[in-house]
Design an enzyme around this catalytic site. Structure first.
Site, PDB file in Angstrom:
ATOM      1  N   PHE A  73       0.764  -1.290  -0.076  1.00 14.36           N
ATOM      2  CA  PHE A  73      -0.004   0.052   0.164  1.00 14.36           C
ATOM      3  C   PHE A  73       0.742   0.963   0.053  1.00 14.36           C
ATOM      4  O   PHE A  73       1.820   1.982   0.348  1.00 14.36           O
ATOM      5  CB  PHE A  73      -1.155  -0.158   0.758  1.00 14.36           C
ATOM      6  N   GLN A  81      -6.825  15.229   3.021  1.00  8.06           N
ATOM      7  CA  GLN A  81      -6.951  13.993   1.963  1.00  8.06           C
ATOM      8  C   GLN A  81      -7.823  14.215   1.268  1.00  8.06           C
ATOM      9  O   GLN A  81      -8.799  13.532   1.126  1.00  8.06           O
ATOM     10  CB  GLN A  81      -6.578  12.898   2.691  1.00  8.06           C
ATOM     11  N   HIS A 127      -7.994  12.145  -2.402  1.00 10.30           N
ATOM     12  CA  HIS A 127      -7.111  10.434  -2.845  1.00 10.30           C
ATOM     13  C   HIS A 127      -6.997  10.511  -3.951  1.00 10.30           C
ATOM     14  O   HIS A 127      -8.067  11.262  -4.950  1.00 10.30           O
ATOM     15  CB  HIS A 127      -8.304   9.372  -2.519  1.00 10.30           C
ATOM     16  N   LEU A 131     -14.843   6.394  -5.496  1.00  8.14           N
ATOM     17  CA  LEU A 131     -13.699   5.751  -4.988  1.00  8.14           C
ATOM     18  C   LEU A 131     -12.816   4.450  -5.852  1.00  8.14           C
ATOM     19  O   LEU A 131     -13.896   3.638  -5.905  1.00  8.14           O
ATOM     20  CB  LEU A 131     -13.365   5.465  -3.646  1.00  8.14           C
ATOM     21  N   GLU A 156      -6.926   2.272  -3.516  1.00  5.69           N
ATOM     22  CA  GLU A 156      -5.534   2.609  -3.641  1.00  5.69           C
ATOM     23  C   GLU A 156      -5.148   0.478  -3.856  1.00  5.69           C
ATOM     24  O   GLU A 156      -3.377   0.668  -4.205  1.00  5.69           O
ATOM     25  CB  GLU A 156      -4.860   2.857  -2.546  1.00  5.69           C
ATOM     26  N   ARG A 200      -0.337  10.176  -0.412  1.00  8.36           N
ATOM     27  CA  ARG A 200      -1.248   9.926  -1.152  1.00  8.36           C
ATOM     28  C   ARG A 200      -1.160  11.672  -1.615  1.00  8.36           C
ATOM     29  O   ARG A 200      -2.065  12.070  -3.267  1.00  8.36           O
ATOM     30  CB  ARG A 200      -3.044   9.893  -0.387  1.00  8.36           C
ATOM     31  N   HIS A 204     -11.348  12.898   0.221  1.00  9.04           N
ATOM     32  CA  HIS A 204     -11.069  11.422   0.934  1.00  9.04           C
ATOM     33  C   HIS A 204     -11.460  11.643   2.493  1.00  9.04           C
ATOM     34  O   HIS A 204     -12.012  10.705   2.944  1.00  9.04           O
ATOM     35  CB  HIS A 204      -9.948  10.435   0.107  1.00  9.04           C
ATOM     36  N   ARG A 209      -2.761  11.431   6.165  1.00  9.84           N
ATOM     37  CA  ARG A 209      -2.601   9.691   6.239  1.00  9.84           C
ATOM     38  C   ARG A 209      -2.613   9.180   5.020  1.00  9.84           C
ATOM     39  O   ARG A 209      -2.141   9.349   4.134  1.00  9.84           O
ATOM     40  CB  ARG A 209      -4.561   9.596   6.882  1.00  9.84           C
TER      41      ARG A 209
HETATM   42  C1  FAD Z   1     -15.143   5.048   0.226  1.00 10.50           C
HETATM   43  C2  FAD Z   1     -13.533   4.599   1.349  1.00 10.50           C
HETATM   44  C3  FAD Z   1     -12.923   3.888   1.031  1.00 10.50           C
HETATM   45  C4  FAD Z   1     -11.958   3.935   2.179  1.00 10.50           C
HETATM   46  N1  FAD Z   1     -11.071   2.802   2.102  1.00 10.50           N
HETATM   47  C5  FAD Z   1     -10.879   2.802   3.280  1.00 10.50           C
HETATM   48  C6  FAD Z   1      -9.588   1.566   3.583  1.00 10.50           C
HETATM   49  O1  FAD Z   1      -9.819   0.159   2.697  1.00 10.50           O
HETATM   50  N2  FAD Z   1      -8.629   1.550   4.759  1.00 10.50           N
HETATM   51  C7  FAD Z   1      -8.479   2.384   5.553  1.00 10.50           C
HETATM   52  O2  FAD Z   1      -8.244   2.304   6.952  1.00 10.50           O
HETATM   53  N3  FAD Z   1      -9.787   3.366   5.241  1.00 10.50           N
HETATM   54  C8  FAD Z   1     -10.136   3.622   4.810  1.00 10.50           C
HETATM   55  N4  FAD Z   1     -11.462   4.616   4.004  1.00 10.50           N
HETATM   56  C9  FAD Z   1     -11.676   5.372   5.417  1.00 10.50           C
HETATM   57  C10 FAD Z   1     -12.200   5.190   6.143  1.00 10.50           C
HETATM   58  O3  FAD Z   1     -13.175   4.047   6.150  1.00 10.50           O
HETATM   59  C11 FAD Z   1     -12.436   5.961   7.527  1.00 10.50           C
HETATM   60  O4  FAD Z   1     -11.841   7.135   8.204  1.00 10.50           O
HETATM   61  C12 FAD Z   1     -13.848   4.853   8.166  1.00 10.50           C
HETATM   62  O5  FAD Z   1     -14.169   4.537   8.224  1.00 10.50           O
HETATM   63  C13 FAD Z   1     -14.487   6.010   9.178  1.00 10.50           C
HETATM   64  O6  FAD Z   1     -14.661   4.825  10.076  1.00 10.50           O
HETATM   65  P1  FAD Z   1     -15.749   6.450  11.746  1.00 10.50           P
HETATM   66  O7  FAD Z   1     -16.115   5.267  12.325  1.00 10.50           O
HETATM   67  O8  FAD Z   1     -14.592   7.171  12.152  1.00 10.50           O
HETATM   68  O9  FAD Z   1     -16.714   6.936  10.651  1.00 10.50           O
HETATM   69  P2  FAD Z   1     -18.312   6.355   9.614  1.00 10.50           P
HETATM   70  O10 FAD Z   1     -17.948   5.062   9.478  1.00 10.50           O
HETATM   71  O11 FAD Z   1     -18.293   8.022   8.669  1.00 10.50           O
HETATM   72  O12 FAD Z   1     -19.298   6.318  10.412  1.00 10.50           O
HETATM   73  C14 FAD Z   1     -20.031   8.037  10.843  1.00 10.50           C
HETATM   74  C15 FAD Z   1     -20.932   7.566  11.872  1.00 10.50           C
HETATM   75  O13 FAD Z   1     -21.772   8.945  12.369  1.00 10.50           O
HETATM   76  C16 FAD Z   1     -22.913   9.111  12.249  1.00 10.50           C
HETATM   77  N5  FAD Z   1     -23.408  10.267  12.393  1.00 10.50           N
HETATM   78  C17 FAD Z   1     -22.738  11.345  11.731  1.00 10.50           C
HETATM   79  N6  FAD Z   1     -22.999  12.050  12.455  1.00 10.50           N
HETATM   80  C18 FAD Z   1     -24.864  11.577  12.907  1.00 10.50           C
HETATM   81  C19 FAD Z   1     -25.474  13.290  13.323  1.00 10.50           C
HETATM   82  N7  FAD Z   1     -25.178  14.606  13.470  1.00 10.50           N
HETATM   83  N8  FAD Z   1     -26.324  12.018  14.491  1.00 10.50           N
HETATM   84  C20 FAD Z   1     -26.084  10.876  14.859  1.00 10.50           C
HETATM   85  N9  FAD Z   1     -25.542  10.566  14.424  1.00 10.50           N
HETATM   86  C21 FAD Z   1     -24.378  10.679  13.145  1.00 10.50           C
HETATM   87  C22 FAD Z   1     -23.278   8.241  11.038  1.00 10.50           C
HETATM   88  O14 FAD Z   1     -24.882   7.972  11.122  1.00 10.50           O
HETATM   89  C23 FAD Z   1     -22.310   7.036  11.314  1.00 10.50           C
HETATM   90  O15 FAD Z   1     -23.343   6.171  11.441  1.00 10.50           O
HETATM   91  C24 FAD Z   1     -12.089   5.046   3.150  1.00 10.50           C
HETATM   92  C25 FAD Z   1     -12.857   5.824   3.253  1.00 10.50           C
HETATM   93  C26 FAD Z   1     -14.091   5.302   1.729  1.00 10.50           C
HETATM   94  C27 FAD Z   1     -14.576   7.314   1.772  1.00 10.50           C
END
Ligand code: FAD
Length: 575
Positions: A118, A231, A233, A243, A246, A277, A348, A389
């Site tokens: 990666f 960031q 991507h 997306l 990567e 990135r 991203h 990142r």
């Molecule tokens: C397409 C894509 C691919 C990715 N691939 C990778 C990868 O392969 N490897 C890697 O390490 N990272 C990857 N990332 C980054 C990584 O997925 C995210 O940074 C990580 O999953 C974020 O997780 P989280 O739990 O912080 O938030 P999230 O999974 O974004 O969850 C946020 C939560 O908060 C809730 N929420 C937000 N605001 C409110 C509100 N006002 N009231 C109630 N609920 C709310 C939402 O409903 C949701 O449940 C990727 C990101 C994307 C977009």
């Protein structure tokens, strides 16, 4: 009023992992998990390429120290190294724990978890489930969580953090299905609300990534950290911005310009397509600006470059990166076995966020630490990613710090009483806020303002930045904030009023954008993802510090915080 020991806002990987840990540590605790979507639809489910951990399954030379060094170097030396040590040391353990929960990782021939290369990682250490890693992990976590006794509040929108006398006491939330409003009182509040990709017009993030948690934190006068680091991507599918993982480059795909050259040779000769990135995104934008981008008809001078998988062959493409193939086919009609994909940078990930210590306690500029307030995941800034990142380190952060912060909360609430909350006051305030929005009869539609705002942020605070452009952006943003007070609501109902949620999200987006622009203006150097044409060099003498921005009575107040450097001294960052 709903009383809980712990309320977690966010049902992505960080929130779910924390909830599971709290209940593992003390099954008697009352834990509520709130999400504005169903947790399974959190953005984490879309994560593709994988999760990094020095398991040494493929590369026996790997170590947590090597992983830590790559992370710190990738972050252009702005990462807090004590937090990075925790991330990389605990990595193998949390991945094995996920496997025991039932996550179906892709395998080596001998049955051990497979690992792929990666960007920015010097060893082959990214564990994966084809290119659907987030899906595999989140589904497994949620099914365990549902058996754990957690109270799930899905499709509730949290609109306010209750924070008095330096203490988080609960949240106020609004139910999408019927417009009910509830005050939740808790001994500990955790924000795991994810990122803010929707601040920009091209993003890989889902529609819910509107930075609500960041805006609610800033709204109570607490700081946000390192928000200038956004960031991009490198490989968003053109024109949609979705997306292309990567992992595709990890498996060997090339980036090619209109002249057919693998142009990364001119930008990061030792790492080529697997440079970090920030460097790869800037390289693509430079190629496009120099007229070496590609047009839809294949001619030069266009807005994108090509991601070429053809030499990988059909079998490898369909077995290792099936989702990327499927997306390009479904969304832009490209069969990547025979044609290159059109790609350009897409917003991203947010390196900055709610400042926390390594136990997840939220920091305040005024008092050091807050009471009862925790955060983890993309919404938080611990800070492991520094100024940029590395791919596959975010899922790892969500799981390592989700678990760690969960354990810290389970300890914290043991000898705490429920706070005293005047529910009547908060309910009344929430009703007035909602009615105030529903009554808006101004001249602007939400969509119109949001689009103008996303274009403004993309134009003035994108991959390349200057003082002059950002000042212009800030002026435009101020004008849009005023216009946002004069929106017109079409739906005045209480049942499934998506427009009302959009109105609340617009407020979050505008506030977060202001903090990004303000932080970016103050950092007069180039570091990681933050590139200033007017200050093209990194300046460790004046800017090797974290930036904090508070909004106090509408005015922006900036301060700084030292970076923890206890393993690797800053060096020039070359690839
Ligand atoms: C397409 C894509 C691919 C990715 N691939 C990778 C990868 O392969 N490897 C890697 O390490 N990272 C990857 N990332 C980054 C990584 O997925 C995210 O940074 C990580 O999953 C974020 O997780 P989280 O739990 O912080 O938030 P999230 O999974 O974004 O969850 C946020 C939560 O908060 C809730 N929420 C937000 N605001 C409110 C509100 N006002 N009231 C109630 N609920 C709310 C939402 O409903 C949701 O449940 C990727 C990101 C994307 C977009």
């Amino acid at each position: 009023m709903i009383d809980l020991d712990v309320v977690i806002v966010g049902g992505g990987l960080a929130g779910c992992r924390a909830a599971l840990e709290i209940l593992r540590q003390d099954p008697s605790l009352k834990v509520g998990l709130v999400a504005k979507t169903h947790p399974i639809r959190s953005h984490s489910v879309a994560a593709q390429g994988g999760i990094a951990a020095a398991l040494q399954n493929v590369d026996t030379e790997d170590s947590w120290q090597a992983h830590a060094f790559d992370t710190v170097k990738g972050g252009d030396y702005l990462s807090d190294q004590d937090a990075v040590a925790i991330l990389t040391q605990e990595g193998p353990e949390v991945v094995i724990d996920l496997e025991r929960l039932g996550v179906l990782f892709s395998r080596l021939e001998d049955g051990r978890i497979a690992q792929r290369p990666f960007g920015g990682h010097s060893h082959q250490r990214t564990c994966y489930a084809a290119d659907k890693t987030g899906h595999a992990i989140l589904h497994e976590l949620i099914s365990h969580l549902l058996e754990s006794g957690v109270q799930l509040f899905d499709e509730w929108y949290v609109m306010r953090l209750i924070f008095e006398e330096n203490t988080a006491q609960g949240v106020v939330m609004y139910r999408l299905t019927d417009g009910a409003i509830e005050v939740v009182r808790a001994k500990a509040v955790m924000f795991a609300t994810g990122g803010y990709g929707r601040v920009y017009n091209t993003t890989s993030n889902d529609y819910a990534s509107t930075g609500d948690g960041l805006a609610m934190t800033a709204a109570v006068g607490l700081p946000l950290e390192d928000m200038e680091f956004v960031q991009f991507h490198p490989t968003g599918l053109y024109p949609v911005g979705v997306l292309i993982s990567e992992a595709v480059r990890g498996e060997g795909a090339y980036l090619i310009n209109a002249q057919g050259d693998r142009f990364m040779a001119n930008y990061a000769p030792s790492r080529m397509e697997l440079a970090p990135r920030d460097i790869t995104s800037r390289a693509i934008v430079c190629e496009v600006m120099a007229g070496r981008g590609v047009n839809i008809d294949g001619s030069a001078g266009g807005p994108f470059v090509h991601l070429d998988l053809r030499h990988m062959g059909k079998e490898k493409i369909l077995s290792r990166v099936p989702f990327a193939w499927e997306e390009a086919h479904r969304l832009v009609g490209i069969d990547a076995v025979y044609e290159p994909m059109p790609v350009r940078p897409t917003v991203h990930y947010s390196m900055g966020g709610i400042p926390i210590n390594t136990d997840g306690r939220v920091r305040s500029s005024a008092t050091g630490l807050t009471e009862g307030f925790f955060a983890a995941g993309e919404a938080a800034c611990v800070s492991v990613h520094g100024a940029n990142r590395l791919g596959s380190n975010s899922l790892l952060e969500c799981v390592v710090y989700g678990r760690r912060v969960g354990a810290s909360i389970a300890r914290y609430v043991q000898d705490r009483a429920l706070p005293t909350v005047d529910a009547v006051v908060y309910l009344q305030e929430a009703r007035e806020t909602i009615q105030g929005l529903l009554d808006r009869t101004g001249e602007y539609r939400i969509n119109e303002i949001r689009t103008a705002y996303q274009d403004c942020m993309t134009e003035y605070c994108g991959v390349f930045r200057t003082e002059e452009r950002m000042q212009r952006g800030l002026l435009e943003l101020k004008a849009l904030q005023e216009k946002a007070e004069r929106i017109q609501m079409q739906d005045r109902g209480q049942v499934w009023n998506a427009e009302l949620i959009e109105a609340m999200e617009l407020r979050s987006l505008l506030l977060v954008g202001e903090v990004i622009l303000t932080s970016a203006l103050a950092r007069q150097e180039s570091r990681g993802s933050h590139y200033r044409d007017d200050f093209p060099e990194r300046d460790d003498r004046d800017f090797l510090h974290h930036s904090l921005v508070n909004i106090v009575e509408g005015a922006v107040v900036r301060s700084t915080m030292p970076v923890v450097i206890d393993m690797f001294e800053p060096m020039e960052r070359k690839y």
